[in-house]
Design an enzyme around this catalytic site. Structure first.
Site, PDB file in Angstrom:
ATOM      1  N   HIS A   2       3.005  40.489  59.392  1.00 56.40           N
ATOM      2  CA  HIS A   2       1.898  39.788  59.388  1.00 56.40           C
ATOM      3  C   HIS A   2       1.136  40.830  58.690  1.00 56.40           C
ATOM      4  O   HIS A   2       1.464  41.717  59.197  1.00 56.40           O
ATOM      5  CB  HIS A   2       1.124  38.827  60.235  1.00 56.40           C
ATOM      6  N   CYS A  29      -1.076  33.134  62.429  1.00 56.22           N
ATOM      7  CA  CYS A  29      -0.875  33.634  61.789  1.00 56.22           C
ATOM      8  C   CYS A  29       1.369  33.104  61.502  1.00 56.22           C
ATOM      9  O   CYS A  29       1.638  34.484  60.679  1.00 56.22           O
ATOM     10  CB  CYS A  29      -1.106  34.918  61.721  1.00 56.22           C
ATOM     11  N   ASN A  41      -6.648  39.843  56.347  1.00 61.07           N
ATOM     12  CA  ASN A  41      -5.660  39.009  57.283  1.00 61.07           C
ATOM     13  C   ASN A  41      -6.098  37.084  56.487  1.00 61.07           C
ATOM     14  O   ASN A  41      -7.236  36.582  56.709  1.00 61.07           O
ATOM     15  CB  ASN A  41      -5.812  38.721  58.401  1.00 61.07           C
TER      16      ASN A  41
HETATM   17  O1  UT7 Z   1      -3.284  37.648  62.952  1.00 59.73           O
HETATM   18  C1  UT7 Z   1      -3.488  37.761  64.302  1.00 59.73           C
HETATM   19  C2  UT7 Z   1      -3.270  38.392  65.172  1.00 59.73           C
HETATM   20  N1  UT7 Z   1      -4.605  39.096  64.730  1.00 59.73           N
HETATM   21  C3  UT7 Z   1      -4.936  40.318  64.542  1.00 59.73           C
HETATM   22  O2  UT7 Z   1      -3.946  41.125  64.875  1.00 59.73           O
HETATM   23  C4  UT7 Z   1      -6.331  41.707  64.859  1.00 59.73           C
HETATM   24  C5  UT7 Z   1      -5.742  42.848  66.398  1.00 59.73           C
HETATM   25  N2  UT7 Z   1      -7.180  43.122  66.625  1.00 59.73           N
HETATM   26  C6  UT7 Z   1      -8.185  44.485  65.742  1.00 59.73           C
HETATM   27  O3  UT7 Z   1      -7.234  44.186  64.434  1.00 59.73           O
HETATM   28  C7  UT7 Z   1      -8.844  45.044  65.713  1.00 59.73           C
HETATM   29  O4  UT7 Z   1      -8.521  44.643  67.146  1.00 59.73           O
HETATM   30  C8  UT7 Z   1     -10.308  44.761  65.634  1.00 59.73           C
HETATM   31  C9  UT7 Z   1     -10.045  45.370  63.947  1.00 59.73           C
HETATM   32  C10 UT7 Z   1     -10.963  43.023  65.203  1.00 59.73           C
HETATM   33  C11 UT7 Z   1     -10.987  45.627  65.904  1.00 59.73           C
HETATM   34  O5  UT7 Z   1     -10.680  47.011  65.858  1.00 59.73           O
HETATM   35  P1  UT7 Z   1     -10.905  47.499  67.428  1.00 59.73           P
HETATM   36  O6  UT7 Z   1     -10.508  49.150  67.088  1.00 59.73           O
HETATM   37  O7  UT7 Z   1     -10.063  46.649  68.524  1.00 59.73           O
HETATM   38  O8  UT7 Z   1     -12.363  47.594  67.969  1.00 59.73           O
HETATM   39  P2  UT7 Z   1     -13.062  47.045  68.961  1.00 59.73           P
HETATM   40  O9  UT7 Z   1     -13.015  45.732  69.078  1.00 59.73           O
HETATM   41  O10 UT7 Z   1     -12.718  47.479  70.371  1.00 59.73           O
HETATM   42  O11 UT7 Z   1     -15.073  47.237  68.969  1.00 59.73           O
HETATM   43  C12 UT7 Z   1     -15.063  48.613  68.772  1.00 59.73           C
HETATM   44  C13 UT7 Z   1     -16.001  48.726  68.417  1.00 59.73           C
HETATM   45  C14 UT7 Z   1     -17.334  47.195  69.329  1.00 59.73           C
HETATM   46  O12 UT7 Z   1     -18.484  48.450  69.466  1.00 59.73           O
HETATM   47  P3  UT7 Z   1     -19.179  49.253  70.891  1.00 59.73           P
HETATM   48  O13 UT7 Z   1     -19.208  47.894  72.028  1.00 59.73           O
HETATM   49  O14 UT7 Z   1     -17.964  49.870  70.339  1.00 59.73           O
HETATM   50  O15 UT7 Z   1     -20.277  49.406  70.866  1.00 59.73           O
HETATM   51  C15 UT7 Z   1     -17.265  46.619  68.348  1.00 59.73           C
HETATM   52  O16 UT7 Z   1     -18.632  45.828  68.488  1.00 59.73           O
HETATM   53  O17 UT7 Z   1     -16.703  48.655  66.862  1.00 59.73           O
HETATM   54  C16 UT7 Z   1     -17.355  47.428  66.987  1.00 59.73           C
HETATM   55  N3  UT7 Z   1     -17.179  46.206  66.303  1.00 59.73           N
HETATM   56  C17 UT7 Z   1     -18.099  46.302  64.359  1.00 59.73           C
HETATM   57  N4  UT7 Z   1     -18.044  47.815  64.185  1.00 59.73           N
HETATM   58  C18 UT7 Z   1     -18.759  47.598  62.689  1.00 59.73           C
HETATM   59  C19 UT7 Z   1     -16.821  45.718  66.101  1.00 59.73           C
HETATM   60  N5  UT7 Z   1     -16.303  44.715  64.489  1.00 59.73           N
HETATM   61  C20 UT7 Z   1     -16.949  45.993  64.029  1.00 59.73           C
HETATM   62  C21 UT7 Z   1     -17.134  45.726  62.630  1.00 59.73           C
HETATM   63  N6  UT7 Z   1     -18.519  46.729  61.745  1.00 59.73           N
HETATM   64  N7  UT7 Z   1     -17.394  44.777  61.495  1.00 59.73           N
END
Ligand code: UT7
Length: 325
Positions: free
Chosen positions: A252, A113, A282
């Site tokens: 980004h 990225c 992204n």
């Molecule tokens: O471009 C390169 C760099 N990349 C980035 O900068 C990405 C950085 N990370 C992020 O943007 C975020 O971490 C994400 C958007 C990927 C995820 O958001 P988050 O608030 O960090 O969620 P999480 O991974 O901590 O997951 C929270 C919950 C989980 O469920 P439990 O374990 O709490 O029951 C996930 O399974 O949300 C769940 N989850 C979803 N639920 C509905 C993860 N993805 C989804 C989804 N829909 N698409």
């Protein structure tokens, strides 16, 4: 000075729009979750004729026209991508072919990225050595080809597209003023895409689970916010420019929450930070040049304005650059 200056911008995105509700039919997710956790409403998905090299060439063609140049004026083509059409040749060579830019030499840059920043940096050094050069720098991805469409942690985030700039020797103080790039390969396991399984049986990975984006989202999130802010401060300090003097920050576009945290850290008003993650998701190396092209075409940039880029991605790679428009 002989630093690289942006002479023109262009972008190209696939026609097909994929909404959050479309994704909710594929994986267990919802418009509400995606919107509140990422700020993304739609992303583009490439189809036939919209391979990475084709999108890159279309963006490049627009940037060359915007610069008032001809294809034959281009001396060098750099494509930042992790989703080129092939392993060999480079995506840049295919772009050269599509454009018929036969006076140029071409190669790819892989910094995920952050790739556009790295490619811009390389081009800048060529231009400092020879200010007569005209260099096409493109960030282009079809992330749709490398996400696991069963993995809701990643498939809702990424999108396809390309953005480009044409660079030439800077006039006066205009152009790239300061930059700082970083890498930390120790952290590669937090965000990676495996290659295809090795054909060398000695090097086969017994744990191979496909050539898809794998991401520890929460860890990446925390690191990205801190690392990008640090890089921005280093660059502002180098250039002796304050955050208040910036006309536009183009970060980004990974997640609106990351962008907002950065904005709060830098104490910037919302209109000073460009956001289009809602439209495209992204697009990895393409986010910054697509956003820059939109800002340019919206007439938001005047000669001498301070524009700041910052990015974070797999590698890890990250950094910031300050440009006088
Ligand atoms: O471009 C390169 C760099 N990349 C980035 O900068 C990405 C950085 N990370 C992020 O943007 C975020 O971490 C994400 C958007 C990927 C995820 O958001 P988050 O608030 O960090 O969620 P999480 O991974 O901590 O997951 C929270 C919950 C989980 O469920 P439990 O374990 O709490 O029951 C996930 O399974 O949300 C769940 N989850 C979803 N639920 C509905 C993860 N993805 C989804 C989804 N829909 N698409």
């Amino acid at each position: 000075m002989n630093q690289a200056m942006i002479l023109g911008t262009g972008s190209a995105v696939p026609k097909r729009i994929l909404s959050n509700n479309d994704l909710a039919k594929i994986v267990d997710t919802s418009d509400e979750w995606i919107t509140t956790r990422t700020g993304i409403k739609t992303r583009r998905k490439a189809g036939v004729g919209e391979e990475t090299s084709k999108l890159a060439a279309a963006a490049g063609r627009r940037a060359i026209a915007d610069a008032g140049l001809e294809i034959q004026d281009i001396d060098m083509i750099l494509v930042a991508t992790v989703t080129g059409d092939m392993i060999m040749p480079s995506c840049a060579c295919l772009v050269q072919k599509h454009l018929g830019a036969d006076k140029s030499f071409a190669f790819d840059v892989n910094a995920a990225c952050s790739g556009f920043l790295y490619a811009f940096s390389i081009a800048d050094k060529y231009i400092r050595a020879d200010p007569s050069l005209k260099i096409l720098v493109i960030g282009a991805e079809t992330m749709s080809s490398r996400v696991d469409w069963q993995d809701r942690n990643t498939c809702v985030i990424f999108g396809d597209g390309a953005g480009a700039v044409v660079l030439g020797g800077g006039t006066g103080d205009r152009g790239l003023l300061a930059e700082k790039l970083y890498s930390d390969g120790e952290l590669y396991k937090l965000l990676y895409i495996e290659n295809a399984q090795s054909m060398n049986t000695d090097l086969r990975n017994p744990d191979y689970d496909g050539s898809y984006v794998r991401m520890a989202g929460r860890e990446v999130f925390k690191y990205a916010v801190r690392a990008m802010a640090e890089a921005v401060y280093v660059v502002l300090d180098k250039a002796q420019v304050s955050a208040a003097e910036l006309t536009l920050v183009i970060p980004h576009q990974a997640n609106i929450r990351i962008i907002n945290k950065l904005r709060e850290t830098l104490n910037l008003s919302p209109e000073k930070v460009y956001v289009n993650v809602d439209k495209y998701g992204n697009t990895s190396a393409a986010t910054i040049p697509i956003a820059l092209d939109e800002a340019n075409r919206e007439g938001r940039l005047q000669p001498g304005d301070y524009v700041l880029f910052c990015a974070f991605g797999g590698g890890f790679t990250w950094g910031a650059q300050l440009v006088s428009w």
